[in-house]
Design a protein around this motif. Structure first.
Motif, PDB file in Angstrom:
ATOM      1  N   PHE A  22       6.003 -10.933 -14.114  1.00 43.36           N
ATOM      2  CA  PHE A  22       5.931 -10.583 -15.522  1.00 43.36           C
ATOM      3  C   PHE A  22       5.048  -9.356 -15.702  1.00 43.36           C
ATOM      4  CE2 PHE A  22       2.240 -13.308 -15.145  1.00 43.36           C
ATOM      5  CZ  PHE A  22       1.320 -12.826 -16.056  1.00 43.36           C
ATOM      6  N   THR A  23       5.111  -8.792 -16.899  1.00 46.35           N
ATOM      7  CA  THR A  23       4.293  -7.632 -17.255  1.00 46.35           C
ATOM      8  C   THR A  23       3.510  -7.976 -18.521  1.00 46.35           C
ATOM      9  OG1 THR A  23       6.014  -6.618 -18.619  1.00 46.35           O
ATOM     10  CG2 THR A  23       5.963  -5.997 -16.297  1.00 46.35           C
ATOM     11  N   PHE A  24       2.406  -7.287 -18.714  1.00 46.54           N
ATOM     12  CA  PHE A  24       1.626  -7.463 -19.940  1.00 46.54           C
ATOM     13  C   PHE A  24       0.730  -6.253 -20.151  1.00 46.54           C
ATOM     14  CE2 PHE A  24      -0.965  -9.176 -16.563  1.00 46.54           C
ATOM     15  CZ  PHE A  24      -2.263  -8.832 -16.894  1.00 46.54           C
ATOM     16  N   GLU A  25       0.223  -6.143 -21.365  1.00 50.78           N
ATOM     17  CA  GLU A  25      -0.696  -5.072 -21.708  1.00 50.78           C
ATOM     18  C   GLU A  25      -2.029  -5.692 -22.103  1.00 50.78           C
ATOM     19  OE1 GLU A  25      -1.280  -1.612 -25.070  1.00 50.78           O
ATOM     20  OE2 GLU A  25       0.752  -2.242 -24.585  1.00 50.78           O
ATOM     21  N   ALA A  26      -3.108  -5.104 -21.614  1.00 48.79           N
ATOM     22  CA  ALA A  26      -4.455  -5.549 -21.970  1.00 48.79           C
ATOM     23  C   ALA A  26      -5.413  -4.382 -21.801  1.00 48.79           C
ATOM     24  CB  ALA A  26      -4.886  -6.714 -21.082  1.00 48.79           C
ATOM     25  N   ASN A  27      -6.358  -4.274 -22.705  1.00 44.64           N
ATOM     26  CA  ASN A  27      -7.392  -3.232 -22.617  1.00 44.64           C
ATOM     27  C   ASN A  27      -6.788  -1.837 -22.458  1.00 44.64           C
ATOM     28  OD1 ASN A  27      -9.304  -5.329 -22.689  1.00 44.64           O
ATOM     29  ND2 ASN A  27      -9.206  -5.550 -20.471  1.00 44.64           N
ATOM     30  N   ASP A  28      -5.722  -1.570 -23.200  1.00 41.81           N
ATOM     31  CA  ASP A  28      -5.039  -0.270 -23.186  1.00 41.81           C
ATOM     32  C   ASP A  28      -4.452   0.104 -21.825  1.00 41.81           C
ATOM     33  OD1 ASP A  28      -5.570   0.226 -25.912  1.00 41.81           O
ATOM     34  OD2 ASP A  28      -7.575   0.966 -25.415  1.00 41.81           O
ATOM     35  N   LYS A  29      -4.162  -0.901 -20.995  1.00 39.54           N
ATOM     36  CA  LYS A  29      -3.514  -0.671 -19.707  1.00 39.54           C
ATOM     37  C   LYS A  29      -2.284  -1.568 -19.606  1.00 39.54           C
ATOM     38  CE  LYS A  29      -7.733   0.455 -17.145  1.00 39.54           C
ATOM     39  NZ  LYS A  29      -8.578   0.071 -16.011  1.00 39.54           N
ATOM     40  N   ASN A  30      -1.302  -1.113 -18.848  1.00 34.04           N
ATOM     41  CA  ASN A  30      -0.099  -1.899 -18.581  1.00 34.04           C
ATOM     42  C   ASN A  30      -0.214  -2.494 -17.182  1.00 34.04           C
ATOM     43  OD1 ASN A  30       1.357  -1.258 -21.015  1.00 34.04           O
ATOM     44  ND2 ASN A  30       1.556   0.802 -20.180  1.00 34.04           N
ATOM     45  N   TYR A  31       0.067  -3.794 -17.084  1.00 35.61           N
ATOM     46  CA  TYR A  31      -0.015  -4.501 -15.814  1.00 35.61           C
ATOM     47  C   TYR A  31       1.339  -5.084 -15.457  1.00 35.61           C
ATOM     48  CZ  TYR A  31      -5.061  -4.340 -16.533  1.00 35.61           C
ATOM     49  OH  TYR A  31      -6.344  -3.921 -16.724  1.00 35.61           O
ATOM     50  N   VAL A  32       1.607  -5.145 -14.154  1.00 37.30           N
ATOM     51  CA  VAL A  32       2.790  -5.826 -13.647  1.00 37.30           C
ATOM     52  C   VAL A  32       2.318  -6.727 -12.503  1.00 37.30           C
ATOM     53  CG1 VAL A  32       3.385  -3.931 -12.055  1.00 37.30           C
ATOM     54  CG2 VAL A  32       5.141  -5.566 -12.739  1.00 37.30           C
ATOM     55  N   VAL A  33       2.857  -7.946 -12.488  1.00 36.34           N
ATOM     56  CA  VAL A  33       2.550  -8.895 -11.422  1.00 36.34           C
ATOM     57  C   VAL A  33       3.849  -9.128 -10.664  1.00 36.34           C
ATOM     58  CG1 VAL A  33       1.696 -11.200 -10.875  1.00 36.34           C
ATOM     59  CG2 VAL A  33       0.740  -9.954 -12.821  1.00 36.34           C
ATOM     60  N   VAL A  34       3.808  -8.922  -9.349  1.00 35.04           N
ATOM     61  CA  VAL A  34       5.016  -9.000  -8.527  1.00 35.04           C
ATOM     62  C   VAL A  34       4.806  -9.946  -7.348  1.00 35.04           C
ATOM     63  CG1 VAL A  34       5.751  -6.660  -9.147  1.00 35.04           C
ATOM     64  CG2 VAL A  34       4.368  -7.004  -7.105  1.00 35.04           C
ATOM     65  N   TYR A  35       5.914 -10.320  -6.712  1.00 40.39           N
ATOM     66  CA  TYR A  35       5.864 -11.141  -5.501  1.00 40.39           C
ATOM     67  C   TYR A  35       7.059 -10.798  -4.625  1.00 40.39           C
ATOM     68  CZ  TYR A  35       9.402 -13.995  -7.843  1.00 40.39           C
ATOM     69  OH  TYR A  35      10.543 -14.415  -8.483  1.00 40.39           O
ATOM     70  N   GLN A  36       6.964 -11.161  -3.337  1.00 41.68           N
ATOM     71  CA  GLN A  36       8.084 -10.987  -2.414  1.00 41.68           C
ATOM     72  C   GLN A  36       8.950 -12.231  -2.492  1.00 41.68           C
ATOM     73  OE1 GLN A  36       5.777 -10.047   1.198  1.00 41.68           O
ATOM     74  NE2 GLN A  36       7.095  -8.248   1.331  1.00 41.68           N
ATOM     75  N   GLU A  37      10.261 -12.056  -2.392  1.00 44.59           N
ATOM     76  CA  GLU A  37      11.194 -13.182  -2.491  1.00 44.59           C
ATOM     77  C   GLU A  37      10.878 -14.291  -1.496  1.00 44.59           C
ATOM     78  OE1 GLU A  37      13.872 -14.098  -4.424  1.00 44.59           O
ATOM     79  OE2 GLU A  37      13.338 -12.458  -5.762  1.00 44.59           O
ATOM     80  N   ASP A  38      10.434 -13.932  -0.308  1.00 45.03           N
ATOM     81  CA  ASP A  38      10.183 -14.947   0.715  1.00 45.03           C
ATOM     82  C   ASP A  38       8.794 -15.586   0.616  1.00 45.03           C
ATOM     83  OD1 ASP A  38       8.801 -12.704   1.496  1.00 45.03           O
ATOM     84  OD2 ASP A  38       9.446 -12.760   3.573  1.00 45.03           O
ATOM     85  N   ASN A  39       8.000 -15.183  -0.387  1.00 45.13           N
ATOM     86  CA  ASN A  39       6.671 -15.770  -0.571  1.00 45.13           C
ATOM     87  C   ASN A  39       6.291 -15.715  -2.048  1.00 45.13           C
ATOM     88  OD1 ASN A  39       4.136 -16.790  -0.348  1.00 45.13           O
ATOM     89  ND2 ASN A  39       3.330 -15.154   0.939  1.00 45.13           N
TER      90      ASN A  39
END
Length: 81
Positions: A22-39
């Motif tokens: 997922f992605t989100f915005e906080a403290n005037d920054k954009n964040y993305v959280v990612v993972y590998q399909e096998d983990n």
């Protein structure tokens, strides 16, 4: 390539396909959280800019904030199921 995936170059110069959790915005920054399909248990947070460039999260404060947001996101997802 799936619609919700991106390629990240690892420390060895190899491109790795990552799925966007997922992605989100906080403290005037954009964040993305990612993972590998096998983990799916190992999440990787990044900051991204308007051009789509990724930057590592460097401060403990930001990492703690991201952990809290991920936990809240996962609790909400569980409640909706």
């Amino acid at each position: 390539m799936k619609e919700n995936s991106i390629f990240i170059t690892d420390d060895n110069g190899k491109e790795v396909e990552m799925t966007i959790y997922f992605t989100f915005e906080a403290n005037d920054k954009n964040y993305v959280v990612v993972y590998q399909e096998d983990n799916e248990d190992e999440l990787y947070p990044f900051i991204y800019d308007e051009e789509g460039n990724l930057y590592e999260v460097e401060t403990e404060e930001e990492l703690s904030m991201i952990e809290e947001i991920v936990s809240a996101y996962e609790e909400k997802e569980e409640e909706e199921q």
